[in-house]
Design a protein around this motif. Structure first.
Motif, PDB file in Angstrom:
ATOM      1  N   ASP A   1       8.388  -0.929 -23.639  1.00  0.00           N
ATOM      2  CA  ASP A   1       7.967  -1.141 -25.032  1.00  0.00           C
ATOM      3  C   ASP A   1       7.445  -2.563 -25.219  1.00  0.00           C
ATOM      4  O   ASP A   1       6.433  -2.771 -25.890  1.00  0.00           O
ATOM      5  CB  ASP A   1       9.126  -0.890 -26.005  1.00  0.00           C
ATOM      6  CG  ASP A   1       9.453   0.584 -26.175  1.00  0.00           C
ATOM      7  OD1 ASP A   1       8.634   1.442 -25.764  1.00  0.00           O
ATOM      8  OD2 ASP A   1      10.539   0.876 -26.715  1.00  0.00           O
ATOM      9  N   TYR A   2       8.144  -3.513 -24.607  1.00  0.00           N
ATOM     10  CA  TYR A   2       7.705  -4.907 -24.707  1.00  0.00           C
ATOM     11  C   TYR A   2       6.329  -5.081 -24.062  1.00  0.00           C
ATOM     12  O   TYR A   2       5.444  -5.718 -24.642  1.00  0.00           O
ATOM     13  CB  TYR A   2       8.721  -5.849 -24.055  1.00  0.00           C
ATOM     14  CG  TYR A   2       8.281  -7.283 -24.132  1.00  0.00           C
ATOM     15  CD1 TYR A   2       8.471  -8.027 -25.293  1.00  0.00           C
ATOM     16  CD2 TYR A   2       7.632  -7.890 -23.067  1.00  0.00           C
ATOM     17  CE1 TYR A   2       8.031  -9.333 -25.388  1.00  0.00           C
ATOM     18  CE2 TYR A   2       7.186  -9.198 -23.152  1.00  0.00           C
ATOM     19  CZ  TYR A   2       7.392  -9.916 -24.308  1.00  0.00           C
ATOM     20  OH  TYR A   2       6.945 -11.215 -24.402  1.00  0.00           O
ATOM     21  N   MET A   3       6.150  -4.503 -22.899  1.00  0.00           N
ATOM     22  CA  MET A   3       4.856  -4.629 -22.215  1.00  0.00           C
ATOM     23  C   MET A   3       3.731  -4.003 -23.046  1.00  0.00           C
ATOM     24  O   MET A   3       2.630  -4.543 -23.092  1.00  0.00           O
ATOM     25  CB  MET A   3       4.916  -4.016 -20.814  1.00  0.00           C
ATOM     26  CG  MET A   3       5.716  -4.859 -19.829  1.00  0.00           C
ATOM     27  SD  MET A   3       5.658  -4.220 -18.134  1.00  0.00           S
ATOM     28  CE  MET A   3       6.834  -2.889 -18.222  1.00  0.00           C
ATOM     29  N   ARG A   4       4.030  -2.881 -23.691  1.00  0.00           N
ATOM     30  CA  ARG A   4       3.024  -2.278 -24.578  1.00  0.00           C
ATOM     31  C   ARG A   4       2.702  -3.222 -25.741  1.00  0.00           C
ATOM     32  O   ARG A   4       1.542  -3.359 -26.135  1.00  0.00           O
ATOM     33  CB  ARG A   4       3.530  -0.948 -25.134  1.00  0.00           C
ATOM     34  CG  ARG A   4       3.401   0.198 -24.192  1.00  0.00           C
ATOM     35  CD  ARG A   4       3.805   1.530 -24.851  1.00  0.00           C
ATOM     36  NE  ARG A   4       4.191   2.471 -23.831  1.00  0.00           N
ATOM     37  CZ  ARG A   4       5.433   2.646 -23.360  1.00  0.00           C
ATOM     38  NH1 ARG A   4       6.436   1.954 -23.863  1.00  0.00           N
ATOM     39  NH2 ARG A   4       5.676   3.508 -22.411  1.00  0.00           N
ATOM     40  N   SER A   5       3.742  -3.866 -26.273  1.00  0.00           N
ATOM     41  CA  SER A   5       3.550  -4.745 -27.437  1.00  0.00           C
ATOM     42  C   SER A   5       2.666  -5.954 -27.121  1.00  0.00           C
ATOM     43  O   SER A   5       1.991  -6.467 -28.010  1.00  0.00           O
ATOM     44  CB  SER A   5       4.893  -5.204 -28.008  1.00  0.00           C
ATOM     45  OG  SER A   5       5.460  -6.246 -27.228  1.00  0.00           O
ATOM     46  N   ILE A   6       2.679  -6.379 -25.867  1.00  0.00           N
ATOM     47  CA  ILE A   6       1.836  -7.520 -25.485  1.00  0.00           C
ATOM     48  C   ILE A   6       0.548  -7.050 -24.801  1.00  0.00           C
ATOM     49  O   ILE A   6      -0.218  -7.862 -24.300  1.00  0.00           O
ATOM     50  CB  ILE A   6       2.593  -8.521 -24.572  1.00  0.00           C
ATOM     51  CG1 ILE A   6       3.013  -7.878 -23.248  1.00  0.00           C
ATOM     52  CG2 ILE A   6       3.784  -9.135 -25.317  1.00  0.00           C
ATOM     53  CD1 ILE A   6       3.475  -8.853 -22.190  1.00  0.00           C
ATOM     54  N   ARG A   7       0.374  -5.732 -24.771  1.00  0.00           N
ATOM     55  CA  ARG A   7      -0.807  -5.116 -24.149  1.00  0.00           C
ATOM     56  C   ARG A   7      -0.974  -5.576 -22.690  1.00  0.00           C
ATOM     57  O   ARG A   7      -2.053  -5.974 -22.265  1.00  0.00           O
ATOM     58  CB  ARG A   7      -2.056  -5.408 -24.966  1.00  0.00           C
ATOM     59  CG  ARG A   7      -2.044  -4.736 -26.309  1.00  0.00           C
ATOM     60  CD  ARG A   7      -3.332  -4.983 -27.068  1.00  0.00           C
ATOM     61  NE  ARG A   7      -3.418  -4.159 -28.256  1.00  0.00           N
ATOM     62  CZ  ARG A   7      -2.873  -4.466 -29.439  1.00  0.00           C
ATOM     63  NH1 ARG A   7      -2.191  -5.584 -29.577  1.00  0.00           N
ATOM     64  NH2 ARG A   7      -3.022  -3.659 -30.470  1.00  0.00           N
ATOM     65  N   TYR A   8       0.128  -5.505 -21.975  1.00  0.00           N
ATOM     66  CA  TYR A   8       0.146  -5.923 -20.570  1.00  0.00           C
ATOM     67  C   TYR A   8      -0.694  -4.967 -19.721  1.00  0.00           C
ATOM     68  O   TYR A   8      -0.438  -3.755 -19.674  1.00  0.00           O
ATOM     69  CB  TYR A   8       1.588  -5.982 -20.065  1.00  0.00           C
ATOM     70  CG  TYR A   8       1.713  -6.336 -18.608  1.00  0.00           C
ATOM     71  CD1 TYR A   8       1.179  -7.521 -18.108  1.00  0.00           C
ATOM     72  CD2 TYR A   8       2.369  -5.492 -17.726  1.00  0.00           C
ATOM     73  CE1 TYR A   8       1.281  -7.847 -16.768  1.00  0.00           C
ATOM     74  CE2 TYR A   8       2.491  -5.812 -16.389  1.00  0.00           C
ATOM     75  CZ  TYR A   8       1.933  -6.987 -15.917  1.00  0.00           C
ATOM     76  OH  TYR A   8       2.048  -7.308 -14.592  1.00  0.00           O
ATOM     77  N   ALA A   9      -1.682  -5.490 -19.041  1.00  0.00           N
ATOM     78  CA  ALA A   9      -2.629  -4.678 -18.271  1.00  0.00           C
ATOM     79  C   ALA A   9      -1.973  -3.982 -17.071  1.00  0.00           C
ATOM     80  O   ALA A   9      -2.428  -2.918 -16.652  1.00  0.00           O
ATOM     81  CB  ALA A   9      -3.790  -5.548 -17.792  1.00  0.00           C
ATOM     82  N   GLY A  10      -0.917  -4.539 -16.531  1.00  0.00           N
ATOM     83  CA  GLY A  10      -0.286  -3.965 -15.347  1.00  0.00           C
ATOM     84  C   GLY A  10       0.843  -3.001 -15.637  1.00  0.00           C
ATOM     85  O   GLY A  10       1.638  -2.692 -14.748  1.00  0.00           O
ATOM     86  N   ILE A  11       0.887  -2.492 -16.852  1.00  0.00           N
ATOM     87  CA  ILE A  11       2.025  -1.657 -17.251  1.00  0.00           C
ATOM     88  C   ILE A  11       2.162  -0.378 -16.423  1.00  0.00           C
ATOM     89  O   ILE A  11       3.279   0.021 -16.082  1.00  0.00           O
ATOM     90  CB  ILE A  11       1.990  -1.321 -18.765  1.00  0.00           C
ATOM     91  CG1 ILE A  11       3.313  -0.666 -19.196  1.00  0.00           C
ATOM     92  CG2 ILE A  11       0.784  -0.498 -19.115  1.00  0.00           C
ATOM     93  CD1 ILE A  11       3.468  -0.485 -20.685  1.00  0.00           C
ATOM     94  N   ASP A  12       1.070   0.263 -16.072  1.00  0.00           N
ATOM     95  CA  ASP A  12       1.168   1.530 -15.342  1.00  0.00           C
ATOM     96  C   ASP A  12       1.836   1.349 -13.982  1.00  0.00           C
ATOM     97  O   ASP A  12       2.729   2.123 -13.607  1.00  0.00           O
ATOM     98  CB  ASP A  12      -0.210   2.172 -15.172  1.00  0.00           C
ATOM     99  CG  ASP A  12      -0.778   2.672 -16.495  1.00  0.00           C
ATOM    100  OD1 ASP A  12       0.017   2.938 -17.428  1.00  0.00           O
ATOM    101  OD2 ASP A  12      -2.011   2.782 -16.600  1.00  0.00           O
ATOM    102  N   GLY A  13       1.433   0.333 -13.250  1.00  0.00           N
ATOM    103  CA  GLY A  13       2.060   0.066 -11.959  1.00  0.00           C
ATOM    104  C   GLY A  13       3.513  -0.323 -12.103  1.00  0.00           C
ATOM    105  O   GLY A  13       4.366   0.077 -11.305  1.00  0.00           O
ATOM    106  N   HIS A  14       3.810  -1.091 -13.133  1.00  0.00           N
ATOM    107  CA  HIS A  14       5.180  -1.526 -13.389  1.00  0.00           C
ATOM    108  C   HIS A  14       6.061  -0.314 -13.715  1.00  0.00           C
ATOM    109  O   HIS A  14       7.172  -0.183 -13.198  1.00  0.00           O
ATOM    110  CB  HIS A  14       5.181  -2.529 -14.550  1.00  0.00           C
ATOM    111  CG  HIS A  14       6.419  -3.348 -14.624  1.00  0.00           C
ATOM    112  ND1 HIS A  14       6.400  -4.719 -14.586  1.00  0.00           N
ATOM    113  CD2 HIS A  14       7.725  -3.014 -14.749  1.00  0.00           C
ATOM    114  CE1 HIS A  14       7.637  -5.177 -14.688  1.00  0.00           C
ATOM    115  NE2 HIS A  14       8.452  -4.154 -14.795  1.00  0.00           N
TER     116      HIS A  14
END
Length: 135
Positions: free
Chosen positions: A65-78
């Motif tokens: 959720d945090y990664m989505r909130s910061i629009r983190y580009a590497g979220i899928d791999g993470h």
């Protein structure tokens, strides 16, 4: 012995608190390993594994959720790494805990798996999204 160290802090308070709890669970596993007075560790091991499964799912959901909130580009791999961890954790078979002669071996494997993954994941993967916020 197992605790949060300065190099494990992401600077994101909620995430760091959850990581700290995971280190606490590693320490609880270590303490169980060292408890030579407890003849049958089945119940405690089952409890630790169950709590670890539940807690990591909660932690991963918060982190994602945090990664989505910061629009983190590497979220899928993470997220894929999180799913692999969950799959690996599910390999700890509760039925195998009935064999008292293997309980310490299972606890050692659980501890090694948890602490190795936790340290590596925080330092090599979590720090990437944490550092992306600071830039």
């Amino acid at each position: 012995m197992y605790e949060m160290k300065p190099e494990y802090y992401t600077g994101i308070e909620a995430i760091d608190q959850e990581h700290s709890r995971l280190f606490d669970m590693a320490q609880e596993t270590q303490d169980l390993l060292g408890d030579n007075l407890l003849y049958d560790k089945t119940e405690k091991l089952n409890s630790l594994i169950s709590e670890l499964i539940d807690y990591t799912k909660t932690h991963f959901a918060h982190e994602e959720d945090y990664m989505r909130s910061i629009r983190y580009a590497g979220i899928d791999g993470h997220m894929a790494l999180h799913r692999r961890f969950e799959d690996s954790l599910m390999q700890f078979d509760p039925d195998s805990l009935e064999d008292r002669e293997k309980q310490d071996e299972i606890a050692e494997k659980l501890l090694g798996f948890l602490i190795t993954w936790l340290i590596d994941h925080i330092q090599r993967v979590d720090m990437v999204y944490a550092n992306s916020v600071r830039q």
